[in-house]
Design a protein around this motif. Structure first.
Motif, PDB file in Angstrom:
ATOM      1  N   HIS A   3       0.830  -1.216   0.000  1.00  0.00           N
ATOM      2  CA  HIS A   3       0.000   0.000   0.000  1.00  0.00           C
ATOM      3  C   HIS A   3       0.869   1.272   0.000  1.00  0.00           C
ATOM      4  O   HIS A   3       0.592   2.234  -0.730  1.00  0.00           O
ATOM      5  CB  HIS A   3      -0.919  -0.017   1.228  1.00  0.00           C
ATOM      6  N   GLU A   4       1.922   1.261   0.818  1.00  0.00           N
ATOM      7  CA  GLU A   4       2.830   2.421   0.846  1.00  0.00           C
ATOM      8  C   GLU A   4       3.467   2.644  -0.522  1.00  0.00           C
ATOM      9  O   GLU A   4       3.601   3.773  -1.004  1.00  0.00           O
ATOM     10  CB  GLU A   4       3.925   2.202   1.898  1.00  0.00           C
ATOM     11  N   ILE A   5       3.889   1.516  -1.146  1.00  0.00           N
ATOM     12  CA  ILE A   5       4.547   1.650  -2.456  1.00  0.00           C
ATOM     13  C   ILE A   5       3.565   2.199  -3.478  1.00  0.00           C
ATOM     14  O   ILE A   5       3.903   3.048  -4.315  1.00  0.00           O
ATOM     15  CB  ILE A   5       5.112   0.287  -2.891  1.00  0.00           C
ATOM     16  N   ARG A   6       2.282   1.733  -3.447  1.00  0.00           N
ATOM     17  CA  ARG A   6       1.289   2.282  -4.374  1.00  0.00           C
ATOM     18  C   ARG A   6       1.098   3.778  -4.158  1.00  0.00           C
ATOM     19  O   ARG A   6       0.959   4.549  -5.100  1.00  0.00           O
ATOM     20  CB  ARG A   6      -0.053   1.546  -4.183  1.00  0.00           C
ATOM     21  N   CYS A   7       1.051   4.174  -2.869  1.00  0.00           N
ATOM     22  CA  CYS A   7       0.885   5.624  -2.573  1.00  0.00           C
ATOM     23  C   CYS A   7       2.046   6.430  -3.137  1.00  0.00           C
ATOM     24  O   CYS A   7       1.862   7.487  -3.752  1.00  0.00           O
ATOM     25  CB  CYS A   7       0.769   5.849  -1.063  1.00  0.00           C
ATOM     26  N   LEU A   8       3.261   5.945  -2.898  1.00  0.00           N
ATOM     27  CA  LEU A   8       4.436   6.669  -3.398  1.00  0.00           C
ATOM     28  C   LEU A   8       4.434   6.733  -4.907  1.00  0.00           C
ATOM     29  O   LEU A   8       4.753   7.755  -5.514  1.00  0.00           O
ATOM     30  CB  LEU A   8       5.715   5.999  -2.902  1.00  0.00           C
ATOM     31  N   ARG A   9       4.063   5.613  -5.583  1.00  0.00           N
ATOM     32  CA  ARG A   9       4.024   5.634  -7.041  1.00  0.00           C
ATOM     33  C   ARG A   9       2.934   6.564  -7.546  1.00  0.00           C
ATOM     34  O   ARG A   9       3.079   7.219  -8.561  1.00  0.00           O
ATOM     35  CB  ARG A   9       3.783   4.215  -7.572  1.00  0.00           C
ATOM     36  N   GLY A  10       1.837   6.598  -6.808  1.00  0.00           N
ATOM     37  CA  GLY A  10       0.759   7.506  -7.218  1.00  0.00           C
ATOM     38  C   GLY A  10       1.201   8.959  -7.148  1.00  0.00           C
ATOM     39  O   GLY A  10       0.872   9.775  -7.997  1.00  0.00           O
ATOM     40  N   HIS A  11       1.992   9.359  -6.117  1.00  0.00           N
ATOM     41  CA  HIS A  11       2.472  10.744  -6.008  1.00  0.00           C
ATOM     42  C   HIS A  11       3.469  11.073  -7.088  1.00  0.00           C
ATOM     43  O   HIS A  11       3.509  12.170  -7.609  1.00  0.00           O
ATOM     44  CB  HIS A  11       3.122  10.971  -4.644  1.00  0.00           C
ATOM     45  N   GLN A  12       4.339  10.137  -7.430  1.00  0.00           N
ATOM     46  CA  GLN A  12       5.373  10.420  -8.423  1.00  0.00           C
ATOM     47  C   GLN A  12       4.858  10.283  -9.838  1.00  0.00           C
ATOM     48  O   GLN A  12       5.491  10.724 -10.783  1.00  0.00           O
ATOM     49  CB  GLN A  12       6.560   9.472  -8.244  1.00  0.00           C
ATOM     50  N   GLY A  13       3.697   9.666 -10.011  1.00  0.00           N
ATOM     51  CA  GLY A  13       3.161   9.475 -11.363  1.00  0.00           C
ATOM     52  C   GLY A  13       3.897   8.420 -12.137  1.00  0.00           C
ATOM     53  O   GLY A  13       3.953   8.486 -13.368  1.00  0.00           O
ATOM     54  N   LEU A  14       4.560   7.444 -11.443  1.00  0.00           N
ATOM     55  CA  LEU A  14       5.337   6.409 -12.129  1.00  0.00           C
ATOM     56  C   LEU A  14       4.417   5.246 -12.527  1.00  0.00           C
ATOM     57  O   LEU A  14       3.400   4.980 -11.860  1.00  0.00           O
ATOM     58  CB  LEU A  14       6.452   5.903 -11.228  1.00  0.00           C
ATOM     59  N   PRO A  15       4.753   4.478 -13.558  1.00  0.00           N
ATOM     60  CA  PRO A  15       3.940   3.308 -13.948  1.00  0.00           C
ATOM     61  C   PRO A  15       4.051   2.200 -12.917  1.00  0.00           C
ATOM     62  O   PRO A  15       5.076   2.065 -12.242  1.00  0.00           O
ATOM     63  CB  PRO A  15       4.520   2.902 -15.299  1.00  0.00           C
ATOM     64  N   ASN A  16       2.968   1.460 -12.762  1.00  0.00           N
ATOM     65  CA  ASN A  16       2.954   0.364 -11.777  1.00  0.00           C
ATOM     66  C   ASN A  16       3.956  -0.724 -12.161  1.00  0.00           C
ATOM     67  O   ASN A  16       4.123  -1.071 -13.337  1.00  0.00           O
ATOM     68  CB  ASN A  16       1.560  -0.261 -11.686  1.00  0.00           C
ATOM     69  N   GLN A  17       4.646  -1.252 -11.151  1.00  0.00           N
ATOM     70  CA  GLN A  17       5.589  -2.343 -11.359  1.00  0.00           C
ATOM     71  C   GLN A  17       4.989  -3.631 -10.783  1.00  0.00           C
ATOM     72  O   GLN A  17       3.930  -3.620 -10.150  1.00  0.00           O
ATOM     73  CB  GLN A  17       6.930  -2.004 -10.692  1.00  0.00           C
ATOM     74  N   HIS A  18       5.729  -4.703 -10.956  1.00  0.00           N
ATOM     75  CA  HIS A  18       5.257  -6.005 -10.476  1.00  0.00           C
ATOM     76  C   HIS A  18       5.215  -6.030  -8.972  1.00  0.00           C
ATOM     77  O   HIS A  18       6.098  -5.484  -8.313  1.00  0.00           O
ATOM     78  CB  HIS A  18       6.182  -7.118 -10.979  1.00  0.00           C
TER      79      HIS A  18
END
Length: 706
Positions: A615-630
């Motif tokens: 969940h933390e990693i999804r939040c961080l990726r959502g803020h940075q606008g990066l594509p989802n990883q595995h």
């Protein structure tokens, strides 16, 4: 231009003219300054200067070189007033008529002028007594000029020049000469609040010392003895505060004819004459030498120093080149100051932003604060531009009002117009009276004519005697008619003459007003030309400021972009640190849990923690606008004992299903967990990330599945 009222060619008339000048109250020079017995040489000099003054225009155009030589030898005392006015073309200035009106006004510099009056020529007889005539007229002239030139106003040092002028001429003439000196002899630039012209003179004079007296220049540099410490008063007062008054007056004669060049020449001559003594002194000793020793060297007279001054090399073209160099240096210094000021401002703003960010403690608000500051900056610049526009409009209104005030007729013109109107009305009344008289005569003649017709109607019945009487009456009537006609013609001629006189007077008044208006237009043209020069300089300054502002805007945009990139990098770094800290934290928890707790309970806790991490990693990726990883949907722990390649699965007793998605290898007491990508790919999973955990090798569980 001739002045026949001033001088005649014989010495007797010269004495009488100068005697009348001394006895008249218009001159401020005391009678004690006049010599009693003149030598033949002085009489010849006076006759020569009298001819020069009377034939000034021809002498100035055709014999300028001879005139300069005579001025360098000295202008006779009683000729200085008129010669100085002629040299600077101040004898017919229109501003002289405004002098009395200026004295009635109030100047903001009056307190400063009053304070410095007592310091001006404190030992001179004309100025030393408080509230004396000399101090009063000196105050009047300085006050009037401060009202004429509000940009300069009053500057210390200018009173010495005005005081010297008042020793030679009345205050109105001194005021006109001072105005000319300020406008055309570079004194106005010297006395401006910025004193930029004084800095230029110091730079040019120092370059002359470096070229012509290099050893003395090195000594000055070694002692930190700057040029302005001893030479600034030379240029501001034309040596009036540094040299004895007779010597300074002779130098001022040449200054009126040749300008500031004589100050450079005399200054270099003084340094050449005192070079040996100055080389032996330190800074304090040199200051004392300039203040006390050098003035006494000139007690014998100015001829020696003036002769030495014209042996000094002075190149006007090189002085122009030095002026350009100084302007370039000052421009660079100004640009550097602007750049330093800009950097200081940016530094202060950055500190404020850092403080703001530290107080907020959340990097998500960084971009918002930057945008807010940019909006505030744009608003501030818009307000500044509006203020500048409003200021420009007010200045234009002030100029328009001043122009309207100058175009209005003054009191003298109104009085003349009233006199003309009264004269016209009187002539009109006379004409009306004459017209009434003529009408009365016509009525009388008509009555006589009617009576005559009544008498002549029965003439053929009367006797010859009565007929003769009637003929005489007819002749009398005809004579009266001719007389009336002649009187009418006379009246008409007089009326026409009165009309012509009225027209002549009107035309003369119009011509006088046209001449006055032409003079005013010439003055206005001069003022407008000066304003045009000032506006041109302001335009250049505005262009330079605009270029600076554009450069500053570009730099600010670049700085904002750099700061945005730094902020993004800082955010990424912080996120990486958070991830590392979380992993380290979880590693420690795994190690403790595997050693001390039941494996099934630990695995359930581990599932929850990994879900939180995901969940933390999804939040961080959502803020940075990066594509989802595995991501991981399961962790499979397989314990391989040393030397055993077989994989074991746990029994049903553990209550955990086996899965080959993640294998663990035991190597030197460490168990490494990684996903089996082949199996996951074959099953169609999208996960491919590896999570490495370090656990003790003495764990009894063979296989762990999460």
């Amino acid at each position: 231009m001739s002045f026949p009222w001033l001088l005649e060619t014989d010495s007797k008339s010269l004495r009488s003219v100068n005697g009348s000048r001394r006895n008249s109250g218009s001159s401020l020079v005391s009678s004690s300054s006049a010599s009693s017995n003149l030598s033949h040489l002085e009489e010849d000099s006076w006759i020569l200067w009298g001819r020069i003054v009377n034939e000034w225009e021809d002498v100035r155009k055709k014999k300028e070189k001879q005139l300069k030589e005579l001025v360098r030898k000295g202008v006779p005392h009683h000729f200085r007033a008129i010669v100085w006015q002629l040299l600077c073309n101040a004898q017919n200035l229109p501003i002289k008529e405004q002098y009395s009106e200026l004295l009635k006004m109030t100047s903001p510099c009056e307190k400063l002028i009053r304070r410095d009056i007592a310091r001006t020529y404190p030992e001179h007889e004309f100025f030393k007594e408080k509230d004396s005539l000399g101090q009063e007229v000196l105050f009047n002239v300085m006050k009037a000029y401060s009202l004429v030139d509000r940009e300069v106003g009053y500057c210390q040092g200018s009173a010495f020049i005005v005081g010297l002028l008042l020793m030679q001429m009345p205050e109105e003439e001194a005021f006109c000469v001072f105005v000319k000196l300020m406008q055309e002899y570079r004194l106005r630039e010297l006395f401006k609040p910025s004193m930029a012209e004084l800095g230029l003179c110091m730079y040019q004079f120092e370059c002359m010392i470096q070229e012509q007296l290099p050893e003395l220049h090195v000594h000055f540099q070694a002692q930190s003895f700057h040029t302005s410490m001893y030479a600034s008063s030379w240029f501001l007062t034309i040596f009036l505060t540094s040299f004895p008054l007779p010597v300074a007056t002779r130098i001022f004669d040449i200054f009126m004819c040749e300008g500031l060049e004589i100050v450079f020449r005399v200054g270099m001559a003084i340094l050449q004459m005192n070079q040996a003594e100055l080389m032996q002194l330190d800074m304090e000793g040199m200051l004392q030498h300039f203040q006390k020793v050098i003035p006494h060297q000139l007690d014998s007279g100015p001829d020696k120093v003036i002769q030495a001054a014209y042996q000094v090399k002075y190149n006007a073209k090189k002085m122009k080149k030095l002026e350009k160099e100084y302007t370039t240096i000052k421009t660079k210094e100004m640009e550097e100051q602007v750049e330093i000021k800009r950097l200081r401002t940016e530094n202060r703003l950055l500190k404020q932003r850092i403080d703001t960010l530290e107080k907020k403690g959340n990097p998500r608000y960084t971009e918002e604060s930057i945008l807010q500051l940019e909006r505030e900056l744009v608003q501030a610049r818009l307000k500044e531009a509006e203020s500048q526009c409003a200021l420009k409009e007010m200045q234009d209104k002030i100029l328009y009002m001043e122009q309207r005030n100058t175009s209005l007729p003054d009191e003298n013109n109104v009085v003349r117009l009233q006199e003309e109107l009264i004269g016209v009305k009187l002539r009109e009344a006379e004409a009306l009276t004459g017209l009434k008289e003529l009408r009365q005569q016509v009525r009388d003649l008509e009555e006589h004519w009617q009576r005559h017709l009544a008498r002549t109607a029965g003439r053929w019945k009367d006797s010859p005697r009565k007929n003769a009487a009637s003929e005489l009456q007819d002749e009398l009537m005809s004579v009266r008619l001719r007389e009336a006609e002649a009187q009418a013609e006379l009246r008409e001629t007089r009326q026409r003459m009165l009309e012509l006189e009225t027209q002549n007077q009107i035309h003369s008044n119009q011509l006088r007003r046209a001449e006055l208006e032409a003079r005013n237009l010439q003055d206005r043209l001069h003022v407008l030309s000066n304003q045009n020069k000032m506006l041109h300089s302001e335009l250049q300054e505005t262009k330079r400021k605009q270029a600076e502002i554009e450069c500053k805007n570009k730099e600010e945009v670049m700085a904002v972009r750099l700061r945005e990139a730094d902020n993004i990098a800082a955010m990424a770094e912080l996120q990486q640190q958070i991830s590392e800290l979380e992993i380290q934290k979880e590693e420690g928890k795994v190690q403790g849990q595997l050693n001390n707790t039941d494996s099934s309970q630990y695995i359930r806790d581990l599932k929850d923690q990994i879900a939180d991490l995901k969940h933390e990693i999804r939040c961080l990726r959502g803020h940075q606008g990066l594509p989802n990883q595995h991501t991981f949907d399961g962790i499979h722990i397989v314990n391989h004992y040393g030397g055993d390649n077989e994989s074991y699965q746990s029994s049903d007793e553990d209550g955990v299903k086996l899965s080959p998605h993640l294998t663990t290898h035991q190597d030197r007491g460490r168990i490494t967990l990684h996903p089996n990508l082949e199996d996951s790919e074959s099953e169609g999973d999208e996960e491919g990330d590896a999570l490495r955990l370090t656990v003790p090798s003495n764990v009894s569980h063979k296989t762990t599945t999460v």
